[in-house]
Design a protein around this motif. Structure first.
Motif, PDB file in Angstrom:
ATOM      1  N   SER A 137       0.848  -1.183   0.000  1.00  0.00           N
ATOM      2  CA  SER A 137       0.000   0.000   0.000  1.00  0.00           C
ATOM      3  C   SER A 137       0.887   1.238   0.000  1.00  0.00           C
ATOM      4  CB  SER A 137      -0.912   0.007   1.237  1.00  0.00           C
ATOM      5  OG  SER A 137      -0.139   0.180   2.421  1.00  0.00           O
ATOM      6  N   SER A 138       0.243   2.410   0.034  1.00  0.00           N
ATOM      7  CA  SER A 138       1.005   3.654   0.050  1.00  0.00           C
ATOM      8  C   SER A 138       1.757   3.838   1.355  1.00  0.00           C
ATOM      9  CB  SER A 138       0.059   4.840  -0.176  1.00  0.00           C
ATOM     10  OG  SER A 138      -0.944   4.866   0.835  1.00  0.00           O
ATOM     11  N   SER A 139       1.369   3.116   2.398  1.00  0.00           N
ATOM     12  CA  SER A 139       2.071   3.209   3.683  1.00  0.00           C
ATOM     13  C   SER A 139       3.014   2.038   3.913  1.00  0.00           C
ATOM     14  CB  SER A 139       1.057   3.286   4.834  1.00  0.00           C
ATOM     15  OG  SER A 139       0.227   2.132   4.836  1.00  0.00           O
ATOM     16  N   GLN A 140       2.879   0.987   3.117  1.00  0.00           N
ATOM     17  CA  GLN A 140       3.759  -0.180   3.223  1.00  0.00           C
ATOM     18  C   GLN A 140       4.352  -0.450   1.840  1.00  0.00           C
ATOM     19  OE1 GLN A 140       0.746  -2.916   4.890  1.00  0.00           O
ATOM     20  NE2 GLN A 140       2.095  -3.168   6.635  1.00  0.00           N
ATOM     21  N   TYR A 141       5.380   0.306   1.516  1.00  0.00           N
ATOM     22  CA  TYR A 141       5.953   0.176   0.180  1.00  0.00           C
ATOM     23  C   TYR A 141       7.472   0.061   0.266  1.00  0.00           C
ATOM     24  CZ  TYR A 141       7.232   5.119   0.628  1.00  0.00           C
ATOM     25  OH  TYR A 141       7.767   6.296   1.054  1.00  0.00           O
ATOM     26  N   TRP A 142       8.038  -0.487  -0.803  1.00  0.00           N
ATOM     27  CA  TRP A 142       9.490  -0.640  -0.929  1.00  0.00           C
ATOM     28  C   TRP A 142       9.934   0.012  -2.217  1.00  0.00           C
ATOM     29  CZ3 TRP A 142      12.021  -2.895   3.132  1.00  0.00           C
ATOM     30  CH2 TRP A 142      11.258  -3.673   4.009  1.00  0.00           C
ATOM     31  N   ARG A 143      11.192   0.446  -2.241  1.00  0.00           N
ATOM     32  CA  ARG A 143      11.817   1.009  -3.432  1.00  0.00           C
ATOM     33  C   ARG A 143      12.905   0.051  -3.919  1.00  0.00           C
ATOM     34  NH1 ARG A 143      14.549   5.944  -1.023  1.00  0.00           N
ATOM     35  NH2 ARG A 143      15.164   4.228   0.357  1.00  0.00           N
ATOM     36  N   ALA A 144      13.288   0.199  -5.164  1.00  0.00           N
ATOM     37  CA  ALA A 144      14.362  -0.645  -5.697  1.00  0.00           C
ATOM     38  C   ALA A 144      15.631  -0.494  -4.869  1.00  0.00           C
ATOM     39  CB  ALA A 144      14.634  -0.283  -7.158  1.00  0.00           C
ATOM     40  N   PRO A 267       0.000 -18.143   0.581  1.00  0.00           N
ATOM     41  CA  PRO A 267       0.410 -17.361   1.745  1.00  0.00           C
ATOM     42  C   PRO A 267      -0.767 -16.562   2.307  1.00  0.00           C
ATOM     43  CG  PRO A 267       1.947 -17.074  -0.091  1.00  0.00           C
ATOM     44  CD  PRO A 267       0.759 -17.790  -0.638  1.00  0.00           C
ATOM     45  N   PRO A 268      -0.858 -16.421   3.629  1.00  0.00           N
ATOM     46  CA  PRO A 268      -1.938 -15.622   4.219  1.00  0.00           C
ATOM     47  C   PRO A 268      -1.814 -14.155   3.840  1.00  0.00           C
ATOM     48  CG  PRO A 268      -0.326 -16.234   5.888  1.00  0.00           C
ATOM     49  CD  PRO A 268       0.044 -16.978   4.653  1.00  0.00           C
ATOM     50  N   SER A 269      -2.903 -13.437   3.968  1.00  0.00           N
ATOM     51  CA  SER A 269      -2.918 -12.032   3.563  1.00  0.00           C
ATOM     52  C   SER A 269      -2.040 -11.171   4.457  1.00  0.00           C
ATOM     53  CB  SER A 269      -4.347 -11.493   3.569  1.00  0.00           C
ATOM     54  OG  SER A 269      -4.924 -11.637   4.862  1.00  0.00           O
ATOM     55  N   GLN A 270      -1.891 -11.561   5.725  1.00  0.00           N
ATOM     56  CA  GLN A 270      -1.051 -10.805   6.649  1.00  0.00           C
ATOM     57  C   GLN A 270       0.156 -11.627   7.047  1.00  0.00           C
ATOM     58  OE1 GLN A 270      -3.883  -9.570   9.762  1.00  0.00           O
ATOM     59  NE2 GLN A 270      -3.684  -7.483   8.982  1.00  0.00           N
ATOM     60  N   ARG A 271       1.292 -10.961   7.127  1.00  0.00           N
ATOM     61  CA  ARG A 271       2.550 -11.603   7.507  1.00  0.00           C
ATOM     62  C   ARG A 271       3.098 -10.911   8.740  1.00  0.00           C
ATOM     63  NH1 ARG A 271       4.840 -13.666   2.675  1.00  0.00           N
ATOM     64  NH2 ARG A 271       3.186 -13.998   1.146  1.00  0.00           N
ATOM     65  N   LEU A 272       4.197 -11.436   9.250  1.00  0.00           N
ATOM     66  CA  LEU A 272       4.838 -10.836  10.417  1.00  0.00           C
ATOM     67  C   LEU A 272       5.214  -9.385  10.148  1.00  0.00           C
ATOM     68  CD1 LEU A 272       6.030 -11.013  13.237  1.00  0.00           C
ATOM     69  CD2 LEU A 272       8.062 -12.111  12.262  1.00  0.00           C
ATOM     70  N   ARG A 273       5.663  -9.101   8.919  1.00  0.00           N
ATOM     71  CA  ARG A 273       6.117  -7.740   8.584  1.00  0.00           C
ATOM     72  C   ARG A 273       5.016  -6.696   8.761  1.00  0.00           C
ATOM     73  NH1 ARG A 273       5.364  -9.621   2.631  1.00  0.00           N
ATOM     74  NH2 ARG A 273       6.752 -11.278   3.298  1.00  0.00           N
ATOM     75  N   ASP A 274       3.748  -7.121   8.696  1.00  0.00           N
ATOM     76  CA  ASP A 274       2.648  -6.168   8.825  1.00  0.00           C
ATOM     77  C   ASP A 274       2.528  -5.614  10.242  1.00  0.00           C
ATOM     78  OD1 ASP A 274       1.797  -6.412   6.142  1.00  0.00           O
ATOM     79  OD2 ASP A 274       0.851  -8.317   6.624  1.00  0.00           O
ATOM     80  N   TRP A 275       3.159  -6.295  11.217  1.00  0.00           N
ATOM     81  CA  TRP A 275       3.077  -5.856  12.613  1.00  0.00           C
ATOM     82  C   TRP A 275       4.397  -5.294  13.116  1.00  0.00           C
ATOM     83  CZ3 TRP A 275      -1.891  -6.019  13.480  1.00  0.00           C
ATOM     84  CH2 TRP A 275      -2.670  -7.019  12.886  1.00  0.00           C
ATOM     85  N   ALA A 276       5.403  -5.247  12.256  1.00  0.00           N
ATOM     86  CA  ALA A 276       6.744  -4.834  12.691  1.00  0.00           C
ATOM     87  C   ALA A 276       7.002  -3.369  12.392  1.00  0.00           C
ATOM     88  CB  ALA A 276       7.799  -5.699  12.010  1.00  0.00           C
ATOM     89  N   ASP A 277       7.915  -2.783  13.153  1.00  0.00           N
ATOM     90  CA  ASP A 277       8.371  -1.415  12.915  1.00  0.00           C
ATOM     91  C   ASP A 277       9.234  -1.425  11.653  1.00  0.00           C
ATOM     92  OD1 ASP A 277       9.662   1.051  12.883  1.00  0.00           O
ATOM     93  OD2 ASP A 277       9.904   1.129  15.054  1.00  0.00           O
ATOM     94  N   PRO A 278       8.854  -0.714  10.600  1.00  0.00           N
ATOM     95  CA  PRO A 278       9.619  -0.766   9.342  1.00  0.00           C
ATOM     96  C   PRO A 278      11.056  -0.286   9.480  1.00  0.00           C
ATOM     97  CG  PRO A 278       7.983   1.006   9.287  1.00  0.00           C
ATOM     98  CD  PRO A 278       7.684   0.181  10.500  1.00  0.00           C
ATOM     99  N   ARG A 279      11.359   0.501  10.511  1.00  0.00           N
ATOM    100  CA  ARG A 279      12.727   0.976  10.692  1.00  0.00           C
ATOM    101  C   ARG A 279      13.670  -0.141  11.098  1.00  0.00           C
ATOM    102  NH1 ARG A 279      11.585   5.476  15.074  1.00  0.00           N
ATOM    103  NH2 ARG A 279      10.421   3.661  15.839  1.00  0.00           N
ATOM    104  N   TRP A 280      13.133  -1.241  11.667  1.00  0.00           N
ATOM    105  CA  TRP A 280      13.956  -2.348  12.135  1.00  0.00           C
ATOM    106  C   TRP A 280      13.646  -3.640  11.377  1.00  0.00           C
ATOM    107  CZ3 TRP A 280      17.779  -1.503  15.618  1.00  0.00           C
ATOM    108  CH2 TRP A 280      17.736  -0.291  16.329  1.00  0.00           C
ATOM    109  N   LEU A 281      12.998  -3.516  10.220  1.00  0.00           N
ATOM    110  CA  LEU A 281      12.526  -4.693   9.489  1.00  0.00           C
ATOM    111  C   LEU A 281      13.455  -5.054   8.339  1.00  0.00           C
ATOM    112  CD1 LEU A 281      10.353  -6.829   8.785  1.00  0.00           C
ATOM    113  CD2 LEU A 281       9.196  -5.039   7.449  1.00  0.00           C
ATOM    114  N   LEU A 282      13.768  -6.337   8.238  1.00  0.00           N
ATOM    115  CA  LEU A 282      14.503  -6.918   7.116  1.00  0.00           C
ATOM    116  C   LEU A 282      13.705  -8.133   6.636  1.00  0.00           C
ATOM    117  CD1 LEU A 282      17.927  -6.977   8.961  1.00  0.00           C
ATOM    118  CD2 LEU A 282      17.376  -5.372   7.127  1.00  0.00           C
ATOM    119  N   VAL A 283      13.567  -8.284   5.332  1.00  0.00           N
ATOM    120  CA  VAL A 283      12.829  -9.416   4.772  1.00  0.00           C
ATOM    121  C   VAL A 283      13.774 -10.190   3.849  1.00  0.00           C
ATOM    122  CG1 VAL A 283      10.824 -10.174   3.445  1.00  0.00           C
ATOM    123  CG2 VAL A 283      10.676  -8.106   4.871  1.00  0.00           C
TER     124      VAL A 283
END
Length: 451
Positions: A137-144, A267-283
């Motif tokens: 979404s516009s709040s959960q996005y990644w860049r190249a 895969p389920p619609s929600q993952r662990l990353r949906d509940w994590a602080d994006p500043r400390w998140l690595l996938v």
């Protein structure tokens, strides 16, 4: 002159060629094997194909890679196979591999007529495709710029831990844990704390909270949704609680997304990353589980400023046309239909394996019906002698990994992760009987064939 079997994948041909070099090497002194680029030119295959063959040899303990020096034959590897496998084989994906090669051939023809910097284009396009795939979404996005590539999972983890200055630190892992991850953490001298999952694959939240509050944990490694080898989908409640726990602690979360596409229902619609602080998140993810062994590349999504420099310094040499071909496959969603077939096939094989084990062993084994993956996580009510098991299953389509591979703390000694790669149930039953014979010989009791 040795000839490749008809229909054999390219990386297996390179693998067999390297095995011949190992067998012919002198016994005295270290022996260096050809570089990736030299072997790619000599055998007329891509760098990714050569890398896949070397990865397999390294997993088997036949070769070792020295940074900036190349690949060398392991002293104990000459003339013998490794006695204990470290990773179960993945099912072949011939349709996807043919699509990959088709894109690559077309791109190769285009390259003949242009002067584009293909290495940069391939990497940039694949990173963009991955960023788009993970954007929600516009709040959960990644860049190249947030995506980094590596030749495989071990190289990715080694570079990642160095980039974040975590080597030698304390890491919390969901157990049983992926052997590739455990070995990489051990090589980085990490202090590994294991949080065993319950029979349904959910972590002990009280243990997590206690360790986060009492130990100098710098990173947590948790499954995105599917915990392997148990094959259980972590419940959304536990994912949310983990996210809330991490919000109170400045700890890196490395979300293991290597196996998520193998959930039988998707895969389920929600993952662990949906509940994590994006500043400390690595996938962390990889292509091999979806596309096959011809695409061994791994990737990580995370803060660009911290990771880009370290990955650029490593200067991984990845095959540019294969990277661009993968980007086109992702962009066109060519893997989606094949994934449905793959999941169905994995589930069917696991169900057949569970039925054969229950017929042969009855109450002497404990197994939980998985919700995804190719493995069946089996607890035996008797001691396991790995040497006999390996000998009994050699040459069959039933593969086993000892449970101790999935822990650095001596857990799961009576477990096996069993993977059936065959098609015929008669052959499966014969392999299960041989497994039972190997176990019963240790106990001194004869074994018959279950009716």
């Amino acid at each position: 002159m040795a000839r490749a079997a008809r229909g054999e994948f390219a990386y297996r041909k390179v693998y067999r060629y390297l095995i011949a070099l190992i067998d012919e090497a002198p016994d005295a002194g270290p022996c260096r094997l050809p570089s990736l680029r030299a072997l790619s030119r000599q055998l007329r295959v891509s760098l990714a194909t050569v890398q896949s063959a070397y990865n397999l040899l390294e997993e088997e303990g036949r070769v070792r890679c020295l940074p900036r020096s190349g690949y060398f034959i392991q002293g104990a590897a000459k003339g013998e196979a490794a006695s204990m496998p470290t990773q179960a084989p993945l099912p072949a994906q011939p349709t996807l591999e043919r699509a990959l090669f088709s894109h690559e051939r077309r791109l190769a023809r285009q390259r003949m007529h242009g002067a584009t910097a293909w290495a940069e284009v391939g990497s940039a396009r694949l990173r963009l495709a991955l960023a788009q795939r993970y954007t929600r979404s516009s709040s959960q996005y990644w860049r190249a710029e947030d995506v980094q590539l590596a030749p495989d999972v071990p190289a990715l983890l080694e570079t990642l831990l160095a980039a974040l200055a975590l080597r030698g630190g304390t890491v919390l892992v969901h157990a049983p844990c992926c052997p590739q991850v455990l070995r990489a953490l051990a090589r980085a001298s990490m202090r590994v704390l294991e949080v065993p999952a319950d029979p349904r694959g959910n972590p002990d939240l009280r243990a997590v909270a206690r360790l986060l509050g009492s130990e100098p944990v710098c990173m947590m490694v948790m499954p995105s949704c599917l915990g392997m080898p148990q094959g259980r989908v972590v419940a959304p409640h536990y994912q949310r609680q983990l996210g809330q726990l991490l919000a109170r602690h400045p700890v890196w979360l490395l979300e293991n997304d290597l196996d998520s596409e193998h959930c039988y229902s998707g895969p389920p619609s929600q993952r662990l990353r949906d509940w994590a602080d994006p500043r400390w998140l690595l996938v962390m993810g990889a292509f091999e589980a979806v596309v096959g062994a011809e695409a061994p590349y791994a990737y990580v999504l995370g803060p660009d400023g911290l990771l880009a420099g370290a990955f650029a310094e490593r200067a991984f040499r990845l095959a540019p046309l294969r990277l661009q071909a993968l980007a086109q496959m992702l962009g066109k969603r060519e893997a989606e239909a094949q994934l449905v077939r793959l999941r169905s096939g994995l589930q069917r094989r696991v169900q057949c394996l569970a039925h054969a084990l229950e017929l042969q062993f009855g109450e002497r084994v404990v197994l939980e019906t998985p919700e995804g993956g190719q493995a069946l996580w089996v607890r035996f009510r008797q001691p396991l002698a790995w040497e006999g098991i390996a000998a009994a299953l050699a040459g069959s389509a039933l593969h086993a990994l000892p449970g101790t591979h999935f822990s650095l703390q001596g857990r799961y000694q009576q477990y096996l992760a069993l993977v059936w790669m065959g098609e015929h149930t008669e052959a499966l039953q014969q392999a299960v009987v041989r497994l039972a014979q190997a176990l019963e010989l240790r106990c001194g009791r004869p074994v018959g064939i279950a009716g």
